[in-house]
Design an enzyme around this catalytic site. Structure first.
Site, PDB file in Angstrom:
ATOM      1  N   HIS A 176       0.856  -1.198   0.000  1.00 14.48           N
ATOM      2  CA  HIS A 176       0.000   0.000   0.000  1.00 14.48           C
ATOM      3  C   HIS A 176       0.893   1.250   0.000  1.00 14.48           C
ATOM      4  O   HIS A 176       1.960   1.242   0.615  1.00 14.48           O
ATOM      5  CB  HIS A 176      -0.880   0.068   1.265  1.00 14.48           C
ATOM      6  CG  HIS A 176      -2.035  -0.870   1.296  1.00 14.48           C
ATOM      7  ND1 HIS A 176      -2.200  -1.809   2.283  1.00 14.48           N
ATOM      8  CD2 HIS A 176      -3.094  -1.005   0.461  1.00 14.48           C
ATOM      9  CE1 HIS A 176      -3.320  -2.495   2.059  1.00 14.48           C
ATOM     10  NE2 HIS A 176      -3.875  -2.030   0.957  1.00 14.48           N
TER      11      HIS A 176
ATOM     12  N   CYS B 196      -2.042   2.458   9.125  1.00 15.04           N
ATOM     13  CA  CYS B 196      -3.028   1.458   8.691  1.00 15.04           C
ATOM     14  C   CYS B 196      -4.187   1.345   9.675  1.00 15.04           C
ATOM     15  O   CYS B 196      -5.301   0.996   9.299  1.00 15.04           O
ATOM     16  CB  CYS B 196      -2.371   0.094   8.560  1.00 15.04           C
ATOM     17  SG  CYS B 196      -1.004   0.043   7.422  1.00 15.04           S
TER      18      CYS B 196
HETATM   19  N1  ARG Z   1      -3.238  -7.573   6.458  1.00 15.42           N
HETATM   20  C1  ARG Z   1      -3.636  -6.338   5.858  1.00 15.42           C
HETATM   21  C2  ARG Z   1      -3.641  -6.490   4.340  1.00 15.42           C
HETATM   22  O1  ARG Z   1      -2.716  -7.050   3.830  1.00 15.42           O
HETATM   23  C3  ARG Z   1      -2.709  -5.224   6.243  1.00 15.42           C
HETATM   24  C4  ARG Z   1      -3.230  -3.901   5.806  1.00 15.42           C
HETATM   25  C5  ARG Z   1      -2.275  -2.815   6.063  1.00 15.42           C
HETATM   26  N2  ARG Z   1      -2.939  -1.599   5.894  1.00 15.42           N
HETATM   27  C6  ARG Z   1      -2.443  -0.536   5.231  1.00 15.42           C
HETATM   28  N3  ARG Z   1      -3.163   0.522   5.142  1.00 15.42           N
HETATM   29  N4  ARG Z   1      -1.266  -0.610   4.635  1.00 15.42           N
HETATM   30  O2  ARG Z   1      -4.555  -6.083   3.663  1.00 15.42           O
END
Ligand code: ARG
Length: 290
Positions: free
Chosen positions: A173, A267
């Site tokens: 992300h 996150c």
């Molecule tokens: N386990 C989650 C995923 O892979 C982690 C999300 C992390 N969130 C973020 N905004 N980077 O989707």
């Protein structure tokens, strides 16, 4: 030094009532390394409290029992200060039920909801990939968000969207390698992007604070700025000097239980106050790196 960010004072967070690792969708996750529920709640509450102490506001949404990653509220949808919200259309099916609850929450709190797609139909969009910075909505695409979602955002909302192509499996992300600090400074981790997007990134950020590998993988880029406070999961001495030199108060919190599923301070928090006025352009515009 730049001016303070116009956003980042109001957040949505999801209480970790059902935080587990049931599936693996990023390189941090392992079903053999489960978070400790009590410690996770304690760490989450320290983040909520740090935001309140920095004079920010937090809205809390309970977690769906069937959605273990829902604690990463940043991905629920992109919310603007003027009451528009774009619901995420998650890339991976196990996260899609989160959108049912998130959609109800946004509508119940007065937001007008758009959606680039749902249930696997239409382009994927995960809001952890989107930030207002400079003259545009900067959107990371590749691992999660698809390029077609940028077109949707631009035309539905009449805004300028700049894409950055993410090309690193550990940086799925945009909120991992990119963190706006004020209106000219951002922490950046260039190896997360392909060559053309690295060039675009440096064109975009007047005063980049380039993270080392160690800083980036300690989730320092996944920090949040609330008024004059920056809340971080880790901060090296040299980063501390840079940030305090900009007039920020640095607060470092232990959020390691959440690192087990690949997320940290950013996150876990969804800003509800992104300004869209300065990025509005008739008909919308998408600018992709060469
Ligand atoms: N386990 C989650 C995923 O892979 C982690 C999300 C992390 N969130 C973020 N905004 N980077 O989707």
């Amino acid at each position: 030094m730049g001016q303070s960010l116009e956003w980042g004072r109001r957040y949505l967070m999801v209480r970790p009532d059902h935080f587990r690792i049931d599936y693996v969708i990023n390189p941090y996750m392992s079903t053999h390394d489960q978070p400790d529920p009590e410690l996770a709640l304690k760490q989450w509450d320290s983040l909520r409290q740090a935001i309140v102490d920095a004079n920010g506001e937090v809205e809390v949404l309970p977690q769906r029992p069937d959605s273990p990653d829902m604690v990463y509220a940043m991905n629920l949808g992109f919310a603007a200060a003027d009451g528009r919200a774009m619901l995420s259309h998650m890339r991976f099916e196990p996260r899609r039920k989160e959108s049912l609850t998130a959609g109800d929450w946004f509508v119940g709190h007065g937001f007008t909801l758009g959606r680039p797609g749902s249930d696997g139909v239409g382009p994927h969009f995960e809001s952890g990939d989107a930030f207002v910075f400079g003259d545009s909505l900067v959107v990371g695409y590749g691992p999660r968000t698809e390029a077609d979602a940028l077109k949707h955002l631009a035309t539905e909302w009449n805004i300028r969207v700049r894409g950055l192509r993410i090309a690193h499996e550990g940086m799925y992300h945009l909120d991992l390698p990119f963190c706006p600090v004020d209106n000219t400074h951002a922490m950046v981790y260039p190896p997360a992007f392909d060559a053309a997007s690295q060039t675009a990134l440096f064109d975009l950020v007047p005063d980049p604070i380039v993270l080392t590998d160690d800083e980036a993988f300690a989730f320092s880029g996944n920090s949040i700025v609330v008024n004059e406070t920056i809340i971080m999961p880790a901060c090296s001495p040299r980063l501390h000097d840079v940030l305090t030199g900009l007039g920020l108060r640095v607060v470092v919190l232990d959020l390691t239980e959440f690192h087990k599923a690949g997320g940290s301070a950013r996150c876990l928090t969804n800003p509800l106050d992104f300004p869209l006025d300065s990025i509005t352009t008739p008909g919308g515009e998408v600018i992709l790196p060469a």
